[in-house]
Design a protein around this motif. Structure first.
Motif, PDB file in Angstrom:
ATOM      1  N   ARG A 220       0.836  -1.205   0.000  1.00 48.69           N
ATOM      2  CA  ARG A 220       0.000   0.000   0.000  1.00 48.69           C
ATOM      3  C   ARG A 220       0.875   1.261   0.000  1.00 48.69           C
ATOM      4  N   PHE A 221       1.913   1.231   0.860  1.00 50.57           N
ATOM      5  CA  PHE A 221       2.850   2.360   0.938  1.00 50.57           C
ATOM      6  C   PHE A 221       3.520   2.586  -0.419  1.00 50.57           C
ATOM      7  N   CYS A 222       4.005   1.506  -1.031  1.00 54.05           N
ATOM      8  CA  CYS A 222       4.690   1.625  -2.328  1.00 54.05           C
ATOM      9  C   CYS A 222       3.735   2.141  -3.401  1.00 54.05           C
ATOM     10  N   GLY A 223       2.478   1.689  -3.346  1.00 51.62           N
ATOM     11  CA  GLY A 223       1.480   2.175  -4.304  1.00 51.62           C
ATOM     12  C   GLY A 223       1.282   3.676  -4.190  1.00 51.62           C
ATOM     13  N   GLU A 224       1.215   4.158  -2.950  1.00 54.99           N
ATOM     14  CA  GLU A 224       1.030   5.596  -2.712  1.00 54.99           C
ATOM     15  C   GLU A 224       2.234   6.410  -3.194  1.00 54.99           C
ATOM     16  N   LYS A 225       3.424   5.824  -3.054  1.00 56.20           N
ATOM     17  CA  LYS A 225       4.657   6.546  -3.405  1.00 56.20           C
ATOM     18  C   LYS A 225       5.125   6.270  -4.834  1.00 56.20           C
ATOM     19  N   GLY A 226       4.404   5.407  -5.553  1.00 55.85           N
ATOM     20  CA  GLY A 226       4.799   5.074  -6.919  1.00 55.85           C
ATOM     21  C   GLY A 226       6.060   4.237  -6.982  1.00 55.85           C
ATOM     22  N   LEU A 227       6.260   3.393  -5.980  1.00 60.02           N
ATOM     23  CA  LEU A 227       7.451   2.533  -5.918  1.00 60.02           C
ATOM     24  C   LEU A 227       7.072   1.088  -6.216  1.00 60.02           C
TER      25      LEU A 227
ATOM     26  N   ASN B  74      26.352   3.043   7.264  1.00 62.51           N
ATOM     27  CA  ASN B  74      27.739   3.011   6.797  1.00 62.51           C
ATOM     28  C   ASN B  74      27.844   2.612   5.328  1.00 62.51           C
ATOM     29  N   ASN B  75      26.852   1.823   4.848  1.00 60.28           N
ATOM     30  CA  ASN B  75      26.884   1.368   3.459  1.00 60.28           C
ATOM     31  C   ASN B  75      25.942   2.167   2.560  1.00 60.28           C
ATOM     32  N   GLU B  76      25.449   3.293   3.113  1.00 58.26           N
ATOM     33  CA  GLU B  76      24.568   4.201   2.372  1.00 58.26           C
ATOM     34  C   GLU B  76      23.334   3.506   1.813  1.00 58.26           C
ATOM     35  N   VAL B  77      22.780   2.618   2.656  1.00 54.97           N
ATOM     36  CA  VAL B  77      21.530   1.930   2.336  1.00 54.97           C
ATOM     37  C   VAL B  77      20.429   2.597   3.145  1.00 54.97           C
ATOM     38  N   GLN B  78      19.320   2.909   2.491  1.00 50.70           N
ATOM     39  CA  GLN B  78      18.214   3.533   3.210  1.00 50.70           C
ATOM     40  C   GLN B  78      17.311   2.471   3.818  1.00 50.70           C
ATOM     41  N   VAL B  79      16.792   2.752   5.019  1.00 45.03           N
ATOM     42  CA  VAL B  79      15.822   1.866   5.667  1.00 45.03           C
ATOM     43  C   VAL B  79      14.571   2.692   5.922  1.00 45.03           C
ATOM     44  N   TRP B  80      13.440   2.213   5.397  1.00 44.83           N
ATOM     45  CA  TRP B  80      12.167   2.900   5.591  1.00 44.83           C
ATOM     46  C   TRP B  80      11.232   1.966   6.350  1.00 44.83           C
ATOM     47  N   THR B  81      10.531   2.509   7.335  1.00 48.74           N
ATOM     48  CA  THR B  81       9.504   1.719   8.021  1.00 48.74           C
ATOM     49  C   THR B  81       8.167   2.417   7.833  1.00 48.74           C
ATOM     50  N   ILE B  82       7.112   1.619   7.700  1.00 43.85           N
ATOM     51  CA  ILE B  82       5.796   2.168   7.386  1.00 43.85           C
ATOM     52  C   ILE B  82       5.104   2.708   8.642  1.00 43.85           C
ATOM     53  N   LYS B  83       4.913   1.847   9.639  1.00 44.07           N
ATOM     54  CA  LYS B  83       4.146   2.256  10.825  1.00 44.07           C
ATOM     55  C   LYS B  83       4.860   3.347  11.614  1.00 44.07           C
ATOM     56  N   ASP B  84       6.189   3.252  11.715  1.00 37.69           N
ATOM     57  CA  ASP B  84       6.947   4.248  12.472  1.00 37.69           C
ATOM     58  C   ASP B  84       7.196   5.511  11.635  1.00 37.69           C
ATOM     59  N   ASN B  85       6.924   5.424  10.321  1.00 40.46           N
ATOM     60  CA  ASN B  85       7.195   6.529   9.386  1.00 40.46           C
ATOM     61  C   ASN B  85       8.649   7.004   9.516  1.00 40.46           C
ATOM     62  N   TYR B  86       9.561   6.046   9.501  1.00 42.73           N
ATOM     63  CA  TYR B  86      10.977   6.319   9.725  1.00 42.73           C
ATOM     64  C   TYR B  86      11.750   6.195   8.419  1.00 42.73           C
ATOM     65  N   ARG B  87      12.624   7.138   8.144  1.00 44.17           N
ATOM     66  CA  ARG B  87      13.476   7.114   6.963  1.00 44.17           C
ATOM     67  C   ARG B  87      14.923   7.255   7.407  1.00 44.17           C
ATOM     68  N   LEU B  88      15.683   6.191   7.266  1.00 44.94           N
ATOM     69  CA  LEU B  88      17.082   6.219   7.681  1.00 44.94           C
ATOM     70  C   LEU B  88      17.948   6.760   6.554  1.00 44.94           C
ATOM     71  N   GLY B  89      18.687   7.803   6.867  1.00 46.05           N
ATOM     72  CA  GLY B  89      19.676   8.327   5.933  1.00 46.05           C
ATOM     73  C   GLY B  89      21.016   8.318   6.654  1.00 46.05           C
ATOM     74  N   ASP B  90      21.894   9.228   6.291  1.00 46.18           N
ATOM     75  CA  ASP B  90      23.183   9.285   6.974  1.00 46.18           C
ATOM     76  C   ASP B  90      23.333  10.571   7.777  1.00 46.18           C
ATOM     77  N   ASP B  91      22.195  11.232   8.066  1.00 44.64           N
ATOM     78  CA  ASP B  91      22.275  12.474   8.838  1.00 44.64           C
ATOM     79  C   ASP B  91      22.089  12.203  10.336  1.00 44.64           C
ATOM     80  N   ILE B  92      22.399  13.190  11.149  1.00 41.87           N
ATOM     81  CA  ILE B  92      22.321  13.041  12.605  1.00 41.87           C
ATOM     82  C   ILE B  92      20.885  12.799  13.057  1.00 41.87           C
ATOM     83  N   HIS B  93      19.927  13.410  12.357  1.00 40.96           N
ATOM     84  CA  HIS B  93      18.513  13.218  12.688  1.00 40.96           C
ATOM     85  C   HIS B  93      18.140  11.736  12.595  1.00 40.96           C
ATOM     86  N   SER B  94      18.598  11.062  11.540  1.00 41.38           N
ATOM     87  CA  SER B  94      18.330   9.639  11.357  1.00 41.38           C
ATOM     88  C   SER B  94      18.923   8.813  12.486  1.00 41.38           C
ATOM     89  N   LYS B  95      20.145   9.181  12.894  1.00 40.19           N
ATOM     90  CA  LYS B  95      20.814   8.419  13.954  1.00 40.19           C
ATOM     91  C   LYS B  95      20.084   8.568  15.283  1.00 40.19           C
TER      92      LYS B  95
END
Length: 198
Positions: free
Chosen positions: A24-31, A89-110
């Motif tokens: 459902r999330f991917c459908g909404e985001k066109g992924l 460290n490997n510049e892989v993004q992690v996204w979670t649906i329920k937590d609405n979390y987007r992991l990047g390499d910035d301090i906010h993500s950490k």
């Protein structure tokens, strides 16, 4: 590549709800999910013993790992943190649906990774504590807990596979290969064959 990761702890649970949320999330985001990783294993199991561990070895820069919630990655703070750290460290993004979390390499993500992992662990500990307290109260009230002594579960992991197993055995497929196919121990397969197949 975009990976969808779904995990349940026991074969009595289903991954369909997690799949639905991710789709459902991917459908909404066109992924579009390029590959699904699905497993039935406790989140406390070491990452290297899980399909997730093998996937992490294949992830590369720019890949996206999508799961329903952060607790699907692991059942304790240190495990979740190590997975997220590896991905950062490997510049892989992690996204979670329920937590609405987007992991990047910035301090906010950490900071968010730490906060979500910590809160998930605290919540599990509270649920576990409440369950233990309720069981202790029932025991004190004289309620007999669990399956009656000497009885056996009627539901087996291999239930419904009797004909398939019989066919494989008739075709001389080794028991060890059959056990691997159904992801059970050889001893489990042997007992099932004795009781239900022949």
């Amino acid at each position: 590549m975009i990976y969808g990761y779904v995990r349940v702890s026991t074969d009595r649970q289903t991954v369909e709800n997690q799949r639905f949320e991710i789709n459902r999330f991917c459908g909404e985001k066109g992924l579009k999910i390029d590959r699904w990783i699905e497993e039935t294993i406790s989140g406390t199991a070491a990452v290297e013993k899980r399909k997730l561990g093998r996937l992490m070895g294949r992830l590369s820069k720019g890949d996206v790992l999508i799961c329903a919630e952060i607790s699907r990655l692991g059942r304790n703070l240190l495990m979740v943190m190590s997975i997220l750290n590896y991905c950062m460290n490997n510049e892989v993004q992690v996204w979670t649906i329920k937590d609405n979390y987007r992991l990047g390499d910035d301090i906010h993500s950490k900071v968010l990774a730490f906060a979500f992992g910590l809160s998930a662990e605290i919540e599990r500990n509270l649920i576990s504590q409440r369950t233990k307290e309720a069981l202790a109260r029932k025991k004190a009230e004289g309620v007999i807990l669990g399956r009656p002594k000497g009885s056996r579960s009627k539901n087996k992991k291999l239930s419904g596979k009797e004909d398939e197993i019989r066919d494989l055995l008739n075709r001389q497929v080794p028991k060890s290969a059959i056990a691997r196919k159904y992801q059970v121990h050889r001893i489990t397969l042997d007992s099932f064959i004795k009781e239900f197949v022949f």
